[in-house]
Structure formats: C-alpha cells, structure tokens
Design a protein around this motif. Sequence first.
Motif, PDB file in Angstrom:
ATOM      1  N   UNK A 216     -57.083  21.389 -37.350  1.00 53.12           N
ATOM      2  CA  UNK A 216     -57.966  22.516 -37.040  1.00 53.12           C
ATOM      3  C   UNK A 216     -57.893  23.676 -37.971  1.00 53.12           C
ATOM      4  N   UNK A 217     -58.974  24.252 -38.483  1.00 51.02           N
ATOM      5  CA  UNK A 217     -58.873  25.612 -39.092  1.00 51.02           C
ATOM      6  C   UNK A 217     -60.143  26.343 -38.341  1.00 51.02           C
ATOM      7  N   UNK A 218     -60.093  27.594 -38.051  1.00 53.85           N
ATOM      8  CA  UNK A 218     -61.133  28.405 -37.703  1.00 53.85           C
ATOM      9  C   UNK A 218     -60.746  29.838 -38.005  1.00 53.85           C
ATOM     10  N   UNK A 219     -61.910  30.701 -37.872  1.00 51.81           N
ATOM     11  CA  UNK A 219     -61.733  32.169 -38.047  1.00 51.81           C
ATOM     12  C   UNK A 219     -62.683  33.023 -37.115  1.00 51.81           C
ATOM     13  N   UNK A 221     -63.808  36.625 -37.245  1.00 50.66           N
ATOM     14  CA  UNK A 221     -63.625  38.055 -37.774  1.00 50.66           C
ATOM     15  C   UNK A 221     -62.826  37.889 -39.053  1.00 50.66           C
ATOM     16  N   UNK A 222     -61.692  38.620 -39.109  1.00 48.34           N
ATOM     17  CA  UNK A 222     -60.639  38.663 -40.051  1.00 48.34           C
ATOM     18  C   UNK A 222     -59.674  37.838 -39.799  1.00 48.34           C
ATOM     19  N   UNK A 223     -59.597  37.109 -38.669  1.00 48.54           N
ATOM     20  CA  UNK A 223     -58.519  36.248 -38.244  1.00 48.54           C
ATOM     21  C   UNK A 223     -58.522  34.785 -38.487  1.00 48.54           C
ATOM     22  N   UNK A 224     -57.543  34.382 -39.192  1.00 51.04           N
ATOM     23  CA  UNK A 224     -57.756  32.955 -39.500  1.00 51.04           C
ATOM     24  C   UNK A 224     -56.858  32.181 -38.631  1.00 51.04           C
ATOM     25  N   UNK A 225     -57.063  31.066 -38.218  1.00 50.85           N
ATOM     26  CA  UNK A 225     -56.201  30.185 -37.462  1.00 50.85           C
ATOM     27  C   UNK A 225     -55.931  28.684 -38.192  1.00 50.85           C
ATOM     28  N   UNK A 226     -54.858  28.433 -38.112  1.00 47.10           N
ATOM     29  CA  UNK A 226     -54.646  26.965 -38.619  1.00 47.10           C
ATOM     30  C   UNK A 226     -53.818  26.467 -37.486  1.00 47.10           C
ATOM     31  N   UNK A 249     -63.771  34.315 -44.281  1.00 45.87           N
ATOM     32  CA  UNK A 249     -64.969  33.176 -44.151  1.00 45.87           C
ATOM     33  C   UNK A 249     -64.750  32.331 -45.569  1.00 45.87           C
ATOM     34  N   UNK A 250     -64.599  33.008 -46.607  1.00 48.78           N
ATOM     35  CA  UNK A 250     -64.226  32.195 -47.744  1.00 48.78           C
ATOM     36  C   UNK A 250     -63.169  31.380 -47.950  1.00 48.78           C
ATOM     37  N   UNK A 251     -62.033  32.055 -47.115  1.00 57.03           N
ATOM     38  CA  UNK A 251     -60.681  31.301 -46.946  1.00 57.03           C
ATOM     39  C   UNK A 251     -60.966  29.983 -46.079  1.00 57.03           C
ATOM     40  N   UNK A 252     -61.650  30.052 -44.970  1.00 49.91           N
ATOM     41  CA  UNK A 252     -61.845  29.097 -44.144  1.00 49.91           C
ATOM     42  C   UNK A 252     -62.650  27.980 -44.979  1.00 49.91           C
ATOM     43  N   UNK A 283     -69.931  30.309 -37.557  1.00 48.23           N
ATOM     44  CA  UNK A 283     -70.307  29.579 -38.777  1.00 48.23           C
ATOM     45  C   UNK A 283     -70.266  28.199 -38.618  1.00 48.23           C
ATOM     46  N   UNK A 284     -71.200  27.640 -39.196  1.00 46.05           N
ATOM     47  CA  UNK A 284     -71.060  26.257 -39.600  1.00 46.05           C
ATOM     48  C   UNK A 284     -70.995  25.771 -40.920  1.00 46.05           C
TER      49      UNK A 284
END
Length: 529
Positions: A216-219, A221-226, A249-252, A283-284
């Motif tokens: 899974x990947x999610x974000x 705000x500024x935090x990205x989780x993998x 968001x672009x990274x996600x 976001x979706x």
Amino acid sequence: LQRDAKGQYLFDLLCHHLNLLEKDYFGIRFVDPDKQRHWLEFTKSVVKQMRAQPPFTMCFRVKFYPTDPAALKEEITRYLVFLQIKRDLYHGRLLCKTSDAALLAAYILQAEIGDYDPGKHPEGYSSKFQFFPKHSEKLERKIAEIHKSELSGQTPATSELNFLRKAQTLETYGVDPHPCKDVSGNAAFLAFTPFGFVVLQGNKRVHFIKWNEVTKMKFEGKTFYLYVSQKEEKKIVLTYFAPTPEACKHLWKCGIENQAFYKLEKSSQVRTVSSSNLFFKGSRFRYSGRVAKEVMESSAKIKREPPEIHRAGLVPSRSCPSITHGPRLSSVPRTRRRAVHISIMEAVPSLGHDAPYGHGDPPEPGNAAPRGLGSSEVSTGLPVDFGPLSQLVTTALGAGGMQECGMQVTSRVEGAAGPEGPTATTTSNPGQPRPVPAGVTGVGQCGRLPAVVNKFVLSVLRLLLVTVGLLFVLLLLLIVLTESDLDTAFFRDIRQTPEFEQFHYQYFCPLRRWFACKLRAVVNLLIDT
C-alpha cells in the motif's frame, strides 16, 4: 487547443507525429507556476490541468522505463529511450563507475559521429562532447581509446542497443528521483524503477523493495507512507516527508502508476486507489493506461516497415557543442538556444537536445535530484573506484538535473491536423514573448475558476452525504435500542445505564407520542378528503 481536448488527444497527436507505436512507455510532463512537476493525465482536459497562461510548454519524455530496453520491438522506440537515458547520464541520474562511464560515453560517440577518422577527429576530439556533469582529461582519453579501438564498424543502431544493454545493468537505471526527508530529518531521494521502490541517501541505496512486496501507498499532507510486507510475514511502514503537499501527492501518484504498470498482469485489474482509509477523505486516483505485460504483447504484433530514423549524423552532440563549431561546454550554461521546428522527418533528432538548465528547457524545481544524487555512485557493497565521477558537484534543487527531456511542446494545435499531418513546435528562450493563438487567450485562467467551484461543490455534497448516512445509522441504532426485543449483553448494558433511561422516558417517549399523534392526524385528514 480546444478547451475540451483531453490529454490523450494531444499525446496521440504527438505520437502520430513521431511515427511512434510503442507509446505506452512515454508521457508528457509539465511544470506548474509553483515549480511542481506533473504528468499530463490523459483522461482529463488539457486546459483544466494547466494553471499557467497559454501557450503551454510541456516536455515529452520516458515515463515508464522498459524492463529490458533491448527487447523493444522497433528501433525508433529504442532510439527515443536511448536519448532519455543519455540525458539521465548527462544530468547525473544514471551513476556508474569510471570504466562503465567510459564505455557508455564511447557508445554515444560512436552512435553520433560514427567510426574514428583521423582526418576529421583531431587529438582531444572527445573533449568537445560533455557526457557527464563533470569529467577529467583521463576519462576523455579513455573514451577516445575505446571509441577508436573497440567500436569501429558499429552502426548507430548497434551502438545505441549496446548502450541500452549496459545502462540496464546499473542500479540507478530508470531512477526519477523525488527529494524527501526521512523521520530523522536526513535528506533522501525516493524513486520508482522497473524493478521496485528505491530509497537513496548520499551515495548509498538504503532500501530496495520489489513491487510484489509493496502492499500500500498513501499520503497525508507532506507525509508519504509505504507499507511493505516481506518474508516471514514481516511488515514495515516507511515514512518520508516531501517538501510540499503537492510534491507528496505527485510522489504518491507516480508510485501508484508505476506499481500498476510493472506489477499487474492485466489493465482490468487496475483499481481506484484512495490516499486515505476513509472513503470521503483524501485523494482518489486510478491509473488509466495499459500494463507492461500488455504492452509487450501488443508490441510483438506490430508488423510494418520500420520507420525511417533521421539521426543527427556528423552534427554536434545533442548534449554539447560541435567538434568543429565551438569549444567544450563550460560549466556556465548558455542562456539562449535556437528554436527547433519539428516535422515528421526532423522530429526524432530534435528530441535529443538535452541542454542543461538555461538552454531553454524549463527547470523542474522540487522533484529531481541534485546532480550525482549525492556526488558518487550508489553503493553496491563492493569497493569501487569512481574516479572523476566521485567529484560530481551537488547543485541546488532547480539545477540542470531537474529539467525535462528533450522536446518542449507548445500546445497550439487548432482542432484537427492539417493536410500534411500533425505538427508540433518546440520553443526555446521562454523569456521572449510568444504570440498567443487565437481563441486561446485567457482560457487557462477562465478554466481554473469552474474547476475550483466544482471541487468545492463536490466536497460539500460528499460531506452532506456522509452526515446524512451517519445520522441514519444512529437513528436505526436508536430504534433497535428502544423498540426491539433484542436482549443481547451489549444492548442490555446500554439500556440499564441511567443516562439512557432518562433519555428514553424524558425525551424519546414524548417525541414518539407527538410523532404518532401527528401521523394519525395526517391519516385522518387523508381519509376525510
């Protein structure tokens, strides 16, 4: 460009112009006024995705690096990928030890100027070309030596193929770095490759996670989780912080697209992904293209005469000045570059004009790595002599390593293509005023307001829908508690609380009697009428 034209229309127009069939590996990228990079979404209107004033400047580049670039069906596709990887090498994204660097540069030299000819190539001729952010005279002599003695007789296509085969073996092949910080505040670069997720810190690859291990990947705000699930049911969560919410968001979105492209068997398996666990929040996003396996199967069915490729031949390197028309490229970039008109015959060579920042390409501050990704090759666990490549200078974000590939597409297509087929115009020197096409002036600004209003209305409607749903659920629970005969331990404990008894006798029962009275009155009125 028509206001309702989708990104797919523009992309198909460009690929037709380039005579490109294996187009799923490529994309169109642009930079918004906040210096944030974006991939053009093909299912949405081009105008609505732009936040800048027309004409819009975009960049054509490789979006999904082929797992095996040498296995691409058509030579024109391999050539375009070659141009992209050559540019990655020049901007310090493709890192390698000295021996590999010399070989790669020699392949480029052979592909662009052909066999060594003492009459045309004087002593030190390789120094007129700049293949890396920085290199020494020793490396230049090594490049010339390989070019003279080992590559004689190779055609441009063969040299490019050998270049791709060698580049594919490097650890940073396909890396498009996103600058972030880890939980300790240390700078890091996250990247998605054909083989998995990569985290680079300094000169080391600290994480490499295969696509089948990413759950899974999610974000937020500024935090990205993998979220990662490895062997023996070991689950870990990697957390990184992007410079801005837009960059996160672009990274996600890049991660979602890369995982779908390389991991899935069929595009029918693609699902809409949410950045949050709650369906009404976040976001979706849904990847809309084909997956790698389908692309390979489709490429195998291509049966046509190979399209003619017009390379630059004995003209200057596309990433440096000419051997005969100028000195070696200095570390100070030029500020102007001639405009290049792309026609069907000229399109492919023009894509290779990999100028450093200041040559006309728009910089991409915010998402690309400084040159060298940390001033040396990513560690392989073995002692390596990096030679001059270890002297790569780390530049600030927004330097040459952040530009986009090759061709800048000024989207000024009026409806359909003309009788000679679609055309595109590359524009350099963005500082000069450019004519705004008729019927397009102000479209970008006008298109933004409805989009903002629509997003706000949708958010309000979604909030109302969720609120009504929650109230309905609470009402059902209240009716079950007060009117049903269910005698479970859960309901019994609630009914026995003093608060519930007070609510039941002082509020609910009077409200029920009032509602029943009003209902009888309405029924009697209907019967009388």
